[in-house]
Design a protein around this motif. Sequence first.
Motif, PDB file in Angstrom:
ATOM      1  N   GLY A 142     -12.770 -18.078  12.275  1.00  0.00           N
ATOM      2  CA  GLY A 142     -12.451 -18.017  10.862  1.00  0.00           C
ATOM      3  C   GLY A 142     -13.406 -17.117  10.090  1.00  0.00           C
ATOM      4  N   GLN A 143     -13.080 -16.884   8.830  1.00  0.00           N
ATOM      5  CA  GLN A 143     -13.884 -15.998   8.007  1.00  0.00           C
ATOM      6  C   GLN A 143     -14.721 -16.744   6.980  1.00  0.00           C
ATOM      7  OE1 GLN A 143     -11.172 -13.150   6.340  1.00  0.00           O
ATOM      8  NE2 GLN A 143     -10.652 -12.246   8.319  1.00  0.00           N
ATOM      9  N   PHE A 144     -14.571 -18.059   6.956  1.00  0.00           N
ATOM     10  CA  PHE A 144     -15.371 -18.851   6.018  1.00  0.00           C
ATOM     11  C   PHE A 144     -15.555 -20.242   6.593  1.00  0.00           C
ATOM     12  CE2 PHE A 144     -10.917 -18.724   4.713  1.00  0.00           C
ATOM     13  CZ  PHE A 144     -10.564 -20.062   4.757  1.00  0.00           C
ATOM     14  N   ILE A 145     -16.455 -21.011   6.013  1.00  0.00           N
ATOM     15  CA  ILE A 145     -16.770 -22.359   6.491  1.00  0.00           C
ATOM     16  C   ILE A 145     -15.521 -23.232   6.470  1.00  0.00           C
ATOM     17  CG2 ILE A 145     -18.087 -24.458   5.998  1.00  0.00           C
ATOM     18  CD1 ILE A 145     -20.298 -22.695   4.873  1.00  0.00           C
ATOM     19  N   GLY A 146     -15.286 -23.917   7.558  1.00  0.00           N
ATOM     20  CA  GLY A 146     -14.148 -24.828   7.650  1.00  0.00           C
ATOM     21  C   GLY A 146     -12.869 -24.174   8.130  1.00  0.00           C
ATOM     22  N   HIS A 147     -12.899 -22.873   8.384  1.00  0.00           N
ATOM     23  CA  HIS A 147     -11.700 -22.143   8.786  1.00  0.00           C
ATOM     24  C   HIS A 147     -11.569 -22.017  10.307  1.00  0.00           C
ATOM     25  CE1 HIS A 147      -9.108 -18.236   8.452  1.00  0.00           C
ATOM     26  NE2 HIS A 147      -8.349 -19.306   8.514  1.00  0.00           N
ATOM     27  N   THR A 148     -12.704 -22.006  11.013  1.00  0.00           N
ATOM     28  CA  THR A 148     -12.694 -21.750  12.459  1.00  0.00           C
ATOM     29  C   THR A 148     -12.088 -22.898  13.253  1.00  0.00           C
ATOM     30  OG1 THR A 148     -14.579 -20.244  12.373  1.00  0.00           O
ATOM     31  CG2 THR A 148     -14.158 -21.353  14.472  1.00  0.00           C
ATOM     32  N   ALA A 149     -12.504 -24.124  12.963  1.00  0.00           N
ATOM     33  CA  ALA A 149     -12.018 -25.260  13.751  1.00  0.00           C
ATOM     34  C   ALA A 149     -10.493 -25.376  13.733  1.00  0.00           C
ATOM     35  CB  ALA A 149     -12.667 -26.554  13.261  1.00  0.00           C
ATOM     36  N   PRO A 150      -9.837 -25.300  12.564  1.00  0.00           N
ATOM     37  CA  PRO A 150      -8.372 -25.376  12.558  1.00  0.00           C
ATOM     38  C   PRO A 150      -7.709 -24.237  13.339  1.00  0.00           C
ATOM     39  CG  PRO A 150      -9.227 -25.761  10.354  1.00  0.00           C
ATOM     40  CD  PRO A 150     -10.376 -25.293  11.187  1.00  0.00           C
ATOM     41  N   LYS A 151      -8.261 -23.018  13.235  1.00  0.00           N
ATOM     42  CA  LYS A 151      -7.681 -21.893  13.962  1.00  0.00           C
ATOM     43  C   LYS A 151      -7.798 -22.103  15.470  1.00  0.00           C
ATOM     44  CE  LYS A 151      -7.935 -17.643  12.748  1.00  0.00           C
ATOM     45  NZ  LYS A 151      -8.352 -16.270  12.368  1.00  0.00           N
ATOM     46  N   THR A 152      -8.971 -22.536  15.897  1.00  0.00           N
ATOM     47  CA  THR A 152      -9.185 -22.739  17.327  1.00  0.00           C
ATOM     48  C   THR A 152      -8.312 -23.859  17.856  1.00  0.00           C
ATOM     49  OG1 THR A 152     -11.481 -21.974  17.121  1.00  0.00           O
ATOM     50  CG2 THR A 152     -10.918 -23.247  19.086  1.00  0.00           C
ATOM     51  N   LYS A 153      -8.237 -24.959  17.118  1.00  0.00           N
ATOM     52  CA  LYS A 153      -7.434 -26.088  17.580  1.00  0.00           C
ATOM     53  C   LYS A 153      -5.942 -25.763  17.563  1.00  0.00           C
ATOM     54  CE  LYS A 153     -10.885 -29.568  16.414  1.00  0.00           C
ATOM     55  NZ  LYS A 153     -11.269 -30.726  15.573  1.00  0.00           N
ATOM     56  N   GLU A 154      -5.535 -24.895  16.652  1.00  0.00           N
ATOM     57  CA  GLU A 154      -4.135 -24.465  16.637  1.00  0.00           C
ATOM     58  C   GLU A 154      -3.813 -23.655  17.892  1.00  0.00           C
ATOM     59  OE1 GLU A 154      -1.015 -21.798  13.924  1.00  0.00           O
ATOM     60  OE2 GLU A 154      -3.136 -21.886  13.405  1.00  0.00           O
ATOM     61  N   ALA A 155      -4.737 -22.769  18.290  1.00  0.00           N
ATOM     62  CA  ALA A 155      -4.531 -21.969  19.504  1.00  0.00           C
ATOM     63  C   ALA A 155      -4.487 -22.871  20.734  1.00  0.00           C
ATOM     64  CB  ALA A 155      -5.647 -20.939  19.647  1.00  0.00           C
ATOM     65  N   ILE A 156      -5.366 -23.861  20.778  1.00  0.00           N
ATOM     66  CA  ILE A 156      -5.385 -24.794  21.903  1.00  0.00           C
ATOM     67  C   ILE A 156      -4.085 -25.586  21.954  1.00  0.00           C
ATOM     68  CG2 ILE A 156      -6.501 -26.883  22.797  1.00  0.00           C
ATOM     69  CD1 ILE A 156      -9.165 -25.711  21.787  1.00  0.00           C
ATOM     70  N   ALA A 157      -3.583 -25.995  20.782  1.00  0.00           N
ATOM     71  CA  ALA A 157      -2.326 -26.747  20.728  1.00  0.00           C
ATOM     72  C   ALA A 157      -1.162 -25.906  21.240  1.00  0.00           C
ATOM     73  CB  ALA A 157      -2.059 -27.220  19.304  1.00  0.00           C
ATOM     74  N   LYS A 158      -1.163 -24.608  20.909  1.00  0.00           N
ATOM     75  CA  LYS A 158      -0.091 -23.725  21.376  1.00  0.00           C
ATOM     76  C   LYS A 158      -0.143 -23.539  22.889  1.00  0.00           C
ATOM     77  CE  LYS A 158       0.541 -21.071  17.107  1.00  0.00           C
ATOM     78  NZ  LYS A 158       0.429 -19.737  16.454  1.00  0.00           N
ATOM     79  N   ALA A 159      -1.343 -23.628  23.446  1.00  0.00           N
ATOM     80  CA  ALA A 159      -1.500 -23.448  24.894  1.00  0.00           C
ATOM     81  C   ALA A 159      -1.376 -24.752  25.664  1.00  0.00           C
ATOM     82  CB  ALA A 159      -2.858 -22.810  25.183  1.00  0.00           C
ATOM     83  N   ALA A 160      -1.297 -25.877  24.960  1.00  0.00           N
ATOM     84  CA  ALA A 160      -1.300 -27.192  25.608  1.00  0.00           C
ATOM     85  C   ALA A 160      -0.240 -27.277  26.700  1.00  0.00           C
ATOM     86  CB  ALA A 160      -1.072 -28.285  24.568  1.00  0.00           C
ATOM     87  N   GLY A 161      -0.651 -27.797  27.834  1.00  0.00           N
ATOM     88  CA  GLY A 161       0.257 -27.911  28.965  1.00  0.00           C
ATOM     89  C   GLY A 161       0.331 -26.664  29.805  1.00  0.00           C
ATOM     90  N   GLY A 162      -0.358 -25.598  29.380  1.00  0.00           N
ATOM     91  CA  GLY A 162      -0.319 -24.335  30.096  1.00  0.00           C
ATOM     92  C   GLY A 162      -1.684 -23.687  30.163  1.00  0.00           C
ATOM     93  N   VAL A 163      -1.720 -22.359  29.968  1.00  0.00           N
ATOM     94  CA  VAL A 163      -2.944 -21.578  30.109  1.00  0.00           C
ATOM     95  C   VAL A 163      -3.298 -20.922  28.780  1.00  0.00           C
ATOM     96  CG1 VAL A 163      -3.995 -19.555  31.218  1.00  0.00           C
ATOM     97  CG2 VAL A 163      -2.577 -21.126  32.569  1.00  0.00           C
ATOM     98  N   LEU A 164      -4.553 -21.052  28.381  1.00  0.00           N
ATOM     99  CA  LEU A 164      -5.090 -20.332  27.228  1.00  0.00           C
ATOM    100  C   LEU A 164      -5.887 -19.153  27.773  1.00  0.00           C
ATOM    101  CD1 LEU A 164      -5.606 -20.135  24.151  1.00  0.00           C
ATOM    102  CD2 LEU A 164      -7.664 -21.513  24.514  1.00  0.00           C
ATOM    103  N   PHE A 165      -5.395 -17.932  27.520  1.00  0.00           N
ATOM    104  CA  PHE A 165      -6.020 -16.713  28.025  1.00  0.00           C
ATOM    105  C   PHE A 165      -6.783 -16.055  26.885  1.00  0.00           C
ATOM    106  CE2 PHE A 165      -5.991 -12.174  29.136  1.00  0.00           C
ATOM    107  CZ  PHE A 165      -6.396 -12.205  30.467  1.00  0.00           C
ATOM    108  N   ILE A 166      -8.115 -16.038  26.978  1.00  0.00           N
ATOM    109  CA  ILE A 166      -8.957 -15.484  25.918  1.00  0.00           C
ATOM    110  C   ILE A 166      -9.421 -14.100  26.348  1.00  0.00           C
ATOM    111  CG2 ILE A 166     -10.989 -15.837  24.468  1.00  0.00           C
ATOM    112  CD1 ILE A 166     -10.812 -18.804  25.080  1.00  0.00           C
TER     113      ILE A 166
END
Length: 337
Positions: A142-166
């Motif tokens: 994220g670009q400000f405080i409190g923005h990173t955790a939701p973005k990261t958890k959203e990406a993890i949720a989209k990858a749930a059950g599969g592979v998260l390729f960073i």
Amino acid sequence: MAAEGSANGFRLARPGVSDARPSPPSGDPAPEEPLSEDALLDLSLDLAGHDVAETLAALDAELIGLANVKVRVREIAALLMIDRARRRFGLASSRPTMHMSFTGGPGTGKTTVALRMAQMLHALGYIRKPKVHTVTRDDLVGQFIGHTAPKTKEAIAKAAGGVLFIDEAYYLFRPENERDYGQEVIEILLQEMENERANLVVIFAGYPDRMDRFFSANPGLSSRVAHHLEFADYTHDELMGIAELMVAGENFRFDEGAHTAFDEYLTVRMTRPRFSNARSVRNAIDRCRLRQAKRLVEAGRPLSRTDLITLTERDVYGSSVFDDLDQEVGATSCRTD
């Protein structure tokens, strides 16, 4: 689901297979009555075996070279096959960790292997979905405080059950910037990689030297990555083979002169900046097609099927990489690479 032929084979539940039992949320197969100690299992009767063989064959067909990568993929497949067999005998063991690191230059096949790996892990019941969700730093930080955790958890949720390729994972770590939020992403990933081992596989990818620094600076992360696969740059001969596969795959062909010219092109291009292995080969072929199209349109005559599928030396030598070598053969007004 009972073993076929009593003790002669086995059929384990696998996500997505209609004649298998549904799997619980963890992705593990439903409990089955353990076989007796003197039973025999025929691995060829495992439901997943055919799918795994097809995936490995596709990997061989798609990628030239990368022998060490292909060996490791087969080792992982064998590990999970045997783990499934052990469960049929009621032999308890920890779930194998499948988090991975892919290191190599651009265009060396990392994304392709990730896709095939997801298919294989799904076939073996390790993950619920044969999908890969690809992200970069911009998708996680994220670009400000409190923005990173939701973005990261959203990406993890989209990858749930599969592979998260960073991809280019080393950009998550920027020690020179004390206010950078990349470290927060790493901390979240550390937690999720441990807590969601049954629901998520994470693959970190990037250039070798930068990935080495990335993992050395994050020992907790490194300890959770069980498989490190190194993707070497392709040799000249391997790149020529890749070019031939790409050309044939698009229903084109090199004539004899074009084959020789492209061989020379690779010799020169591999020494130039920003060479990206198979990616650069793909770009070069696309530009050959541009020059072929221009040549055929300007010919002003009826075209045969042979005309339409043939790339000539003129289409290759039109590349600007030959400028300094004084090896141009026509088409000098159509230099696009």
